[in-house]
Design a protein around this motif. Structure first.
Motif, mmCIF file in Angstrom:
data_model
loop_
_atom_site.group_PDB
_atom_site.id
_atom_site.type_symbol
_atom_site.label_atom_id
_atom_site.label_comp_id
_atom_site.label_asym_id
_atom_site.label_seq_id
_atom_site.Cartn_x
_atom_site.Cartn_y
_atom_site.Cartn_z
ATOM 1 N N HIS A 1 3.496 2.337 -1.663
ATOM 2 C CA HIS A 1 3.854 2.936 -2.945
ATOM 3 C C HIS A 1 2.705 3.759 -3.503
ATOM 4 O O HIS A 1 2.900 4.912 -3.945
ATOM 5 C CB HIS A 1 4.244 1.843 -3.942
ATOM 6 N N ASP A 2 1.473 3.213 -3.480
ATOM 7 C CA ASP A 2 0.305 3.947 -3.987
ATOM 8 C C ASP A 2 0.020 5.180 -3.142
ATOM 9 O O ASP A 2 -0.276 6.260 -3.682
ATOM 10 C CB ASP A 2 -0.924 3.033 -4.005
ATOM 11 N N PHE A 3 0.109 5.054 -1.821
ATOM 12 C CA PHE A 3 -0.149 6.196 -0.949
ATOM 13 C C PHE A 3 0.878 7.300 -1.171
ATOM 14 O O PHE A 3 0.549 8.487 -1.103
ATOM 15 C CB PHE A 3 -0.147 5.761 0.518
ATOM 16 N N ARG A 4 2.116 6.931 -1.449
ATOM 17 C CA ARG A 4 3.142 7.936 -1.708
ATOM 18 C C ARG A 4 2.786 8.757 -2.936
ATOM 19 O O ARG A 4 2.972 9.991 -2.950
ATOM 20 C CB ARG A 4 4.500 7.262 -1.883
ATOM 21 N N ASN A 5 2.266 8.107 -3.959
ATOM 22 C CA ASN A 5 1.839 8.833 -5.161
ATOM 23 C C ASN A 5 0.684 9.782 -4.861
ATOM 24 O O ASN A 5 0.656 10.926 -5.332
ATOM 25 C CB ASN A 5 1.434 7.842 -6.257
ATOM 26 N N PHE A 6 -0.295 9.303 -4.068
ATOM 27 C CA PHE A 6 -1.436 10.157 -3.706
ATOM 28 C C PHE A 6 -0.978 11.384 -2.927
ATOM 29 O O PHE A 6 -1.402 12.523 -3.209
ATOM 30 C CB PHE A 6 -2.451 9.373 -2.852
ATOM 31 N N VAL B 1 0.809 -1.224 0.000
ATOM 32 C CA VAL B 1 0.000 0.000 0.000
ATOM 33 C C VAL B 1 0.844 1.276 0.000
ATOM 34 O O VAL B 1 0.374 2.318 -0.460
ATOM 35 C CB VAL B 1 -0.955 0.022 1.222
#
Length: 286
Positions: free
Chosen positions: A61-66, A59
């Motif tokens: 990696h996706d949260f870092r983008n958000f 999770v």
């Protein structure tokens, strides 16, 4: 009657001896069961950390983008607005995003399975470098002591990660102190035999460099000791503590084929001893 009395006396002595032997056997059995329980607890914790690492990696990696998208847009608003209220709110969003990014970075470090290059490291030197920096950040009433007892302090590792282990352990000790107190950092060499490794699932015989960080703080309650390496768990209720410090130390030490021994009693401080495999002059790990 005299014979009967003698027989009864002998039986009493034999029963007392038997009772003593049974008592000793039960004590040894309980001691072995405590050891088995401790090893099983460590093994269970290792498996739990692996599961948490997999989930965190999935999770984070996706949260870092958000978070990156939110932070960029909040920064654009800061740069383009003339309204003081909007500026203040955009600044708050940027600050929160920075803190969230730090947590995400910690999660990714916890989940990392990448093999970092291992170099020959002088642990005494790494400790000394960290102490010089961290001394400036210590409260006035905190005494930082060092004892470089390891005459062969060389280990194989990643210097950045070893630095993080040292700084996290010292910061953890600092947070355990109310105001005044002392923190001791010690290195030493240790040779472990089979019987020395019975209480730790990850321990093994060999030669090691031991890094010990101890404090004179409030100590850790016994019922909380099994949870101290859990991510997000902390015994300190201070602002900004994310509870990742010891979890990351645990993960890094595992990657370096080491383990941690912790001793603590409530009200009597804590001592963390980290065992790293010793590396000889020819570069071979002992």
């Amino acid at each position: 009657m005299e014979y009967i009395d003698n027989d009864i006396g002998k039986m009493r002595i034999n029963l007392e001896r038997l009772s003593y032997r049974i008592s000793n056997c039960l004590s040894e059995f309980n001691a072995h069961m405590d050891t088995v329980g401790h090893i099983l607890s460590e093994y269970t914790h290792d498996r739990k950390m692996e599961s948490i690492g997999l989930m965190a990696g999935g999770v984070a990696h996706d949260f870092r983008n958000f978070i990156h998208v939110i932070a960029v847009n909040a920064s654009l608003i800061k740069d383009s607005t003339g309204d003081s209220v909007t500026l203040r709110r955009a600044s708050q969003i940027v600050d929160v995003c920075l803190k969230a990014s730090e947590i995400i970075e910690n999660m990714m470090n916890l989940a990392s399975t990448d093999e970092h290059p291992k170099n020959r490291i002088d642990l005494n030197e790494e400790v000394l470098n960290n102490v010089h920096i961290l001394k400036e950040l210590m409260p006035e009433g905190v005494l930082l002591e060092t004892d470089f007892a390891a005459d062969n302090p060389h280990i194989a590792g990643d210097a950045t990660q070893i630095c993080r282990v040292i700084s996290n352990l010292i910061n953890n000790a600092k947070e355990a102190l109310c105001q005044d107190g002392s923190i001791s950092i010690r290195t030493e060499n240790a040779v472990l035999l089979e019987e020395d490794c019975l209480k730790h699932a990850n321990a093994r015989p060999g030669e090691f460099v031991v890094l010990t960080v101890s404090d004179s703080g409030s100590g850790i309650p016994q019922h909380l000791l099994p949870r101290i390496y859990d991510p997000f768990f902390s015994t300190k209720k201070r602002h900004g503590n994310t509870g990742f410090g010891l979890a990351i130390v645990y993960a890094i030490v595992q990657r370096h084929r080491g383990w941690i021994d912790v001793e603590s009693k409530e009200g009597a401080g804590a001592r963390f001893s980290v065992y790293f495999p010793l590396i000889r002059g020819d570069g071979c790990i002992v």
